[in-house]
Structure formats: structure tokens, C-alpha cells
Design a protein around this motif. Structure first.
Motif, PDB file in Angstrom:
ATOM      1  N   MET A 144       0.821  -1.209   0.000  1.00 25.72           N
ATOM      2  CA  MET A 144       0.000   0.000   0.000  1.00 25.72           C
ATOM      3  C   MET A 144       0.853   1.256   0.000  1.00 25.72           C
ATOM      4  O   MET A 144       0.486   2.270  -0.612  1.00 25.72           O
ATOM      5  CB  MET A 144      -0.942  -0.007   1.203  1.00 25.72           C
ATOM      6  N   GLY A 189       0.029   3.216  -3.230  1.00 24.05           N
ATOM      7  CA  GLY A 189      -0.831   4.333  -2.871  1.00 24.05           C
ATOM      8  C   GLY A 189      -0.527   5.625  -3.622  1.00 24.05           C
ATOM      9  O   GLY A 189      -1.434   6.255  -4.187  1.00 24.05           O
ATOM     10  N   GLN A 221      -1.153   3.540   3.014  1.00 21.95           N
ATOM     11  CA  GLN A 221      -1.569   4.263   1.816  1.00 21.95           C
ATOM     12  C   GLN A 221      -1.519   5.768   2.051  1.00 21.95           C
ATOM     13  O   GLN A 221      -1.087   6.535   1.180  1.00 21.95           O
ATOM     14  CB  GLN A 221      -2.982   3.837   1.427  1.00 21.95           C
ATOM     15  N   GLN A 250       1.681   8.669   0.386  1.00 20.83           N
ATOM     16  CA  GLN A 250       1.440   9.842  -0.450  1.00 20.83           C
ATOM     17  C   GLN A 250       2.595  10.841  -0.402  1.00 20.83           C
ATOM     18  O   GLN A 250       2.855  11.556  -1.373  1.00 20.83           O
ATOM     19  CB  GLN A 250       0.144  10.543  -0.016  1.00 20.83           C
ATOM     20  N   TYR A 278     -10.266   8.834  -5.554  1.00 20.76           N
ATOM     21  CA  TYR A 278      -8.938   8.245  -5.744  1.00 20.76           C
ATOM     22  C   TYR A 278      -8.362   8.601  -7.112  1.00 20.76           C
ATOM     23  O   TYR A 278      -7.167   8.867  -7.247  1.00 20.76           O
ATOM     24  CB  TYR A 278      -9.010   6.720  -5.614  1.00 20.76           C
TER      25      TYR A 278
END
Length: 433
Positions: free
Chosen positions: A21, A25, A145, A149, A220
Motif C-alpha cells: 500500500m 498508494g 496508503q 502519499q 482516488y
């Protein structure tokens, strides 16, 4: 059972989840930004990003065949290799057609990875640790996730560095699984209920899952395009996306607990109304500055992410116990269909209305959902609060995650004893989504 004792048997799976993730992500975020910088039309961006959810939907139906045929460890390694290789292929040439193909392939392979992880978790679940496993799995997914970022804020003058970093993190996810000595699990036998049966049981539940998919898929896919459109740089975009995802974590328990105490439909209606009003506020949020936008983004994420498990719980309230696992499998596929369609519709609105069109779209979905939910309040008497099932946050990944719900124990014959050793993999039953 101590929390650490509950997690020890599946620690390698949780580490692999964190790496997957954290590496995947930020990929959708940076792809949206790169396509926006290349001045591709918003509908084209939406189509490319929707391809991932299309692959995820198809993969959740088909990858169990691959896992059953070659085994969990080899399947996990193969899927991880393909996801890593496709991540490194993006910066070679920016073209929406191959990028859409890569996104579809990655969605398909990510579904396979989720099938491997979630079937292993199911195999390790007992009466004492089932709730702890699910909570830990969900926390690892969302927090990794969200944290991942911030990778997009790393300076990248070459255009390749970010993809290399993500590829490195993704490739490392295969290491703990490849080195595990865990026995290969059986895949749970899950037959999803038909759309007709789900709608007969709970029109509000099926409608809410579709609405949740439309909104979350659009967010998303296109929130990075929205952020770029209002002037955010990479660092600010990372904060914005992280706030939305992290917000999805913090409201799950209090809202879910409230839905256990009163008519769950009222909570669903309240969540949908709050989501619609927050969408309206997001349209005007850029004028209030970055802090206001981050706060509203976190609130929006919390509201949007809690709708799906609320609708699953509400649907379960109208089903026989033996139908609930099959219903969860069907509802996650319904959500996935909505998530595939959401970016396409939202991109069309953004093409007409500019960046704010993203939240204009989510507001429209919200207000339409409110009208439907209010009608359902009048059409059916409520289930008494003391007869409602217990709310449980659930991943929106594949139907294989459904048996992780603590109430699934009797349906699948799980016992508090240690899981039995599995027979040869070729004798395993496979799910029938």
C-alpha cells in the motif's frame, strides 16, 4: 489473547500489506498529476484511472484460479513482479492507451495479491484473534496508503525517480512472503448473492454501495487533478490526499458504534447528507486556504469511507445468517462496479465545470442518494436496534475478505483451535464469485 500474540502468526502478511500500500498508494496520485501536466483532457484521465478499478473487479473474480493452480507464494511473487514492472514502465512514454492497459493489469494483479493475503488471514483467524486481525489489516492498509502519499513530494528532475522509489518499495513486499514458512491456505468457498437477491434484501444497502463506489473511485482517481487545478504543488497534493485517506480511518468506529445503537438507516441517511454538504463546502474550500481544505478533505474522507461498511451491515440485518458472507462478496463487487464508473462520470463533469466539478459530482451523487434513502425509510419498517448485527469495518478489496468479519465464524465453521493443516493445494476449493 494478547494483541501481539494475535498478530504474531500473520506479521509477515501485515508487513507485506504495508509495503504494497505504501508503494501503490502514491502511484495513482502521481499518474493523475503527470497526465494533468501533459494537458490531457480530463475524460481521458478519468478513463485511464478507471481502468485500475476495472482490473480490480475482474481480478477479484478470476485471480483465485491462478492462486489455486500455482500456490500462494509463487502467485504472490508473480503478481508483485508484474505490479513492480508495470510501475517502472510508466515513465518510458506518456501515452493514455498503454497507461490504461498498465492500470488495468495492475488492478488485476493487486486483486490477486489481496486474494493471497486475505485467504492467509482467514486461515489464521480464530475466535480469539479474528477481530484483531481485521482491525490490524485495515489499519495497515489505510495508514500505509496515507503515509505513502508523501513520496510524491521528493524532487524528481528526471521524471523517473518517483517510479523507481515506488518500484523498490513494491518489490520488497515479496520478500517477507517468499521467506515465510506458513502453510498454504485453502481459499474460502464464497458464492456471491445475485444482484437481484441483494436488492430484494436491502435496496438501500445495494444503492449505498454503488454510491460509495462512485464517490471513492472518483476521489482516488481525480482528487490529484483537482488539487493541481486549484494550484497545489506536489507537497500540498500529498497532504491533501493523505488527509482524505486518513480521515477514512478516524470516523469508522464512532459512526459504526452509533449505528449499532439506533436505526442504522438513520445513520446512513445522516452520513449521506453530511457527505453531500461536505461536497458543497469543498467547492468553496479553496478560498479558505490550505488548512481549511485539508480539514474538509479529512472530513470528506471519513464520511465517504464509512458508507460502504454501514451499507454492508444494513444489508446483513435483512439476511439470514448463512447468506451474509455471500452478500458481503456480492456487495464488494457492486462497490467495485461503482468505483469503475465513478472516474468516468466525474471526469465528464470536471471537463464541463473545471476542477470543482469533482465535488459537484459527489454532491449530486449524495443528494440523489438522500432522496432514495428517505424513500426507503418510508417504505420499510426499521429493524429494532437490539436485533441489528454488529457493525464491522471491512476492506473494499475482494470477496475473499468477507469471512474475516467476526460474525462469519459459525458460517464457515471456524473454531477457536489452531487452524488445521491444509490438504494439498490442488484439492483446495475455490471461491465462486
Amino acid at each position: 489473547m494478547a494483541f501481539k500474540d494475535a498478530l504474531r502468526p500473520v506479521l509477515v502478511l501485515l508487513v507485506a500489506t504495508i509495503l504494497l500500500m505504501a508503494g501503490s498508494g502514491p502511484l495513482g496520485t502521481i499518474l493523475g498529476i503527470r497526465m494533468n501536466e501533459a494537458e490531457l483532457a480530463t475524460p481521458i484521465i478519468g478513463l485511464v484511472m478507471a481502468a485500475y478499478f476495472g482490473g480490480l473487479t475482474v481480478g477479484s473474480l478470476q485471480t483465485f484460479r491462478i492462486v489455486t493452480r500455482i500456490g500462494h507464494i509463487r502467485a504472490f511473487a508473480a503478481f508483485t513482479a508484474i505490479v513492480t514492472a508495470s510501475t517502472l514502465a510508466y515513465p518510458v512514454h506518456l501515452d493514455p492507451v498503454p497507461w490504461a492497459a498498465l492500470r488495468f493489469v495492475q488492478g488485476f494483479c493487486m486483486a490477486g495479491l489481496f486474494v493471497c493475503i486475505e485467504s492467509w488471514l482467514n486461515d489464521s483467524a480464530t475466535t480469539q484473534n479474528r477481530g484483531a486481525l481485521l482491525a490490524s489489516y485495515m489499519s495497515c492498509m489505510y495508514l500505509a496508503q496515507s503515509a505513502g502519499q508523501f513520496m510524491i513530494g521528493v524532487p524528481d528532475e528526471t521524471g523517473f525517480l518517483l517510479f523507481i522509489m515506488m518500484g523498490v518499495v513494491l518489490s520488497l513486499a515479496a520478500v517477507p512472503v517468499a521467506m515465510t514458512r506458513m502453510a498454504p491456505p485453502l481459499l474460502p468457498d464464497i458464492a456471491s448473492l445475485s444482484f437481484r437477491r441483494l436488492y430484494e434484501a436491502s435496496p438501500l444497502g445495494i444503492f449505498g454501495c454503488i454510491s460509495s463506489g462512485l464517490v471513492i473511485g472518483a476521489i482516488y482517481a481525480l482528487a490529484p487533478v483537482y488539487a493541481a487545478g486549484i494550484g497545489f504543488d506536489l507537497r500540498q497534493t500529498a497532504w491533501f490526499m493523505s488527509a482524505i485517506i486518513f480521515g477514512g480511518v478516524i470516523l469508522q468506529w464512532p459512526v459504526g458504534r452509533l449505528s449499532d445503537l439506533i436505526d442504522r438507516r438513520l445513520v446512513i441517511v445522516g452520513v449521506i447528507i453530511a457527505g453531500a454538504l461536505t461536497s458543497v463546502a469543498m467547492i468553496a474550500a479553496p478560498a479558505g486556504g490550505q488548512i481549511a481544505l485539508l480539514i474538509l478533505g479529512a472530513a470528506f474522507g471519513g464520511i465517504a469511507f464509512v458508507l460502504y461498511p454501514l451499507c454492508v451491515a444494513h444489508t446483513n440485518d435483512h439476511l439470514e445468517r448463512e447468506e451474509r458472507i455471500a452478500a458481503s462478496g456480492g456487495l464488494v463487487l457492486t462497490y467495485s462496479a461503482g468505483a469503475t464508473l465513478g472516474p468516468l462520470l466525474a471526469a465528464g463533469v470536471m471537463n464541463l465545470a473545471g476542477p470543482a466539478g469533482l465535488f459537484l459530482f459527489t454532491a449530486v451523487v449524495g443528494f440523489l442518494s438522500v432522496g432514495f434513502a428517505v424513500w426507503r425509510l418510508k417504505a420499510r419498517a426499521p429493524v429494532p436496534a437490539d436485533q441489528q448485527g454488529r457493525f464491522q469495518t471491512l476492506p473494499r478489496t475482494t470477496p475473499v475478505a468477507a469471512p474475516l468479519h467476526p460474525e462469519s465464524e459459525e458460517d464457515f465453521g471456524f473454531s477457536s483451535a489452531a487452524p488445521a493443516q491444509n490438504p494439498a493445494l490442488e484439492n483446495a476449493e475455490v471461491p465462486r464469485p
